[in-house]
Design a protein around this motif. Structure first.
Motif, mmCIF file in Angstrom:
data_model
loop_
_atom_site.group_PDB
_atom_site.id
_atom_site.type_symbol
_atom_site.label_atom_id
_atom_site.label_comp_id
_atom_site.label_asym_id
_atom_site.label_seq_id
_atom_site.Cartn_x
_atom_site.Cartn_y
_atom_site.Cartn_z
ATOM 1 N N LEU A 53 0.833 -1.204 0.000
ATOM 2 C CA LEU A 53 0.000 0.000 0.000
ATOM 3 C C LEU A 53 0.871 1.258 0.000
ATOM 4 O O LEU A 53 0.478 2.296 -0.533
ATOM 5 N N PHE A 54 2.065 1.164 0.598
ATOM 6 C CA PHE A 54 2.998 2.296 0.571
ATOM 7 C C PHE A 54 3.503 2.533 -0.855
ATOM 8 O O PHE A 54 3.675 3.677 -1.267
ATOM 9 N N ASN A 55 3.750 1.444 -1.603
ATOM 10 C CA ASN A 55 4.146 1.568 -3.008
ATOM 11 C C ASN A 55 3.032 2.198 -3.838
ATOM 12 O O ASN A 55 3.286 2.975 -4.758
ATOM 13 N N VAL A 56 1.787 1.833 -3.509
ATOM 14 C CA VAL A 56 0.636 2.389 -4.214
ATOM 15 C C VAL A 56 0.533 3.894 -3.946
ATOM 16 O O VAL A 56 0.347 4.691 -4.873
ATOM 17 N N PHE A 57 0.674 4.285 -2.697
ATOM 18 C CA PHE A 57 0.580 5.697 -2.330
ATOM 19 C C PHE A 57 1.641 6.522 -3.054
ATOM 20 O O PHE A 57 1.390 7.662 -3.463
ATOM 21 N N LYS A 58 2.820 5.930 -3.247
ATOM 22 C CA LYS A 58 3.918 6.632 -3.919
ATOM 23 C C LYS A 58 3.748 6.659 -5.438
ATOM 24 O O LYS A 58 4.450 7.389 -6.128
ATOM 25 N N GLY A 59 2.837 5.840 -5.963
ATOM 26 C CA GLY A 59 2.610 5.811 -7.404
ATOM 27 C C GLY A 59 3.416 4.761 -8.142
ATOM 28 O O GLY A 59 3.363 4.682 -9.370
ATOM 29 N N GLU A 60 4.174 3.949 -7.415
ATOM 30 C CA GLU A 60 4.977 2.895 -8.048
ATOM 31 C C GLU A 60 4.133 1.679 -8.411
ATOM 32 O O GLU A 60 4.477 0.918 -9.313
ATOM 33 N N MET A 61 3.027 1.522 -7.687
ATOM 34 C CA MET A 61 2.106 0.431 -7.937
ATOM 35 C C MET A 61 0.676 0.969 -7.896
ATOM 36 O O MET A 61 0.442 2.111 -7.509
ATOM 37 N N SER A 62 -0.251 0.110 -8.305
ATOM 38 C CA SER A 62 -1.669 0.432 -8.227
ATOM 39 C C SER A 62 -2.335 -0.618 -7.352
ATOM 40 O O SER A 62 -1.734 -1.653 -7.049
ATOM 41 N N LEU A 63 -3.554 -0.361 -6.923
ATOM 42 C CA LEU A 63 -4.270 -1.385 -6.165
ATOM 43 C C LEU A 63 -4.508 -2.616 -7.032
ATOM 44 O O LEU A 63 -4.448 -3.753 -6.561
#
Length: 220
Positions: free
Chosen positions: A132-142
């Motif tokens: 979820l931290f990667n998602v918040f940073k924009g590196e990943m999506s849900l």
């Protein structure tokens, strides 16, 4: 791009392109809000899992950070709860011969490197929650394809590389359906189906399917 040659399957033009752009903007807003709320609500679980990991294997760290390949071949550090012994990477070479799936992905049902708490958090997908931290940073999506390892991408053909056209996800069609029942090629086909048919509604459907699997695990 990290030296990976990626070719678009079906370039979209006109209204189709505008719809995809609108979808991407909406999806990013959902990712930011969803990951922020998830981090806040799941903090007690984060804390409990962290304590259990350290109690079982004090030598290792709570989080396992690994280099992965994201959208357009850009590499990033993906974060997960550590589910293996602290020297798992050093033991991998001797286990590669026991790989149970064909292709670029390594999977071993009774991997001896997995800890007791690790087996549980893998089965319930709790080990994936720190992404979820990667998602918040924009590196990943849900929602999106599973982000591959650089060594996996090195073996990709042009068809496989299509997976890198979109942002990788915490969960995807493969994880929410056939995760433990298909090999690498079948996973790629599921990802390409998602790539061509992705919508906000489809994303929410995959998220709900994933939650169901977390509550009623399909085995590991």
């Amino acid at each position: 791009m990290e030296g990976y040659s990626i070719t678009v399957i079906e370039p979209e033009i006109g209204d189709g392109l505008e719809l995809k752009r609108l979808y991407e903007k909406r999806k990013r807003v959902i990712d930011i809000i969803g990951s922020f709320i998830g981090i806040i609500l799941l903090f007690p679980i984060f804390l409990l899992v962290a304590i259990l990991i350290k109690l079982e294997d004090p030598k290792g760290k709570v989080f396992f950070i690994q280099k992965r390949v994201g959208k357009n071949g850009k590499e990033f550090n993906m974060i997960k709860f550590r589910s293996m012994v602290h020297d798992a990477e050093d033991r991998l070479k001797e286990l590669l011969k026991h790989n149970e799936v064909p292709g670029a992905m390594f999977k071993m049902k009774d991997d001896p490197r997995i800890t007791k708490i690790g087996k549980f958090i893998r089965k319930t997908s709790i080990d994936e929650l720190p992404q979820l931290f990667n998602v918040f940073k924009g590196e990943m999506s849900l929602v999106g394809p599973r982000p591959p390892l650089p060594r996996e991408v090195e073996t990709y053909n042009e068809n496989h590389l299509q997976r890198l056209l979109i942002t990788p996800g915490c969960t995807g069609l493969w994880q929410a359906t056939e995760r433990n029942n298909v090999g690498f090629e079948e996973m790629v086909q599921l990802d390409l189906y998602y790539l061509k048919n992705r919508t906000i509604l489809f994303d929410f459907k995959i998220i709900f399917m994933t939650i169901k699997i977390m509550l009623i695990p399909n085995g590991e």
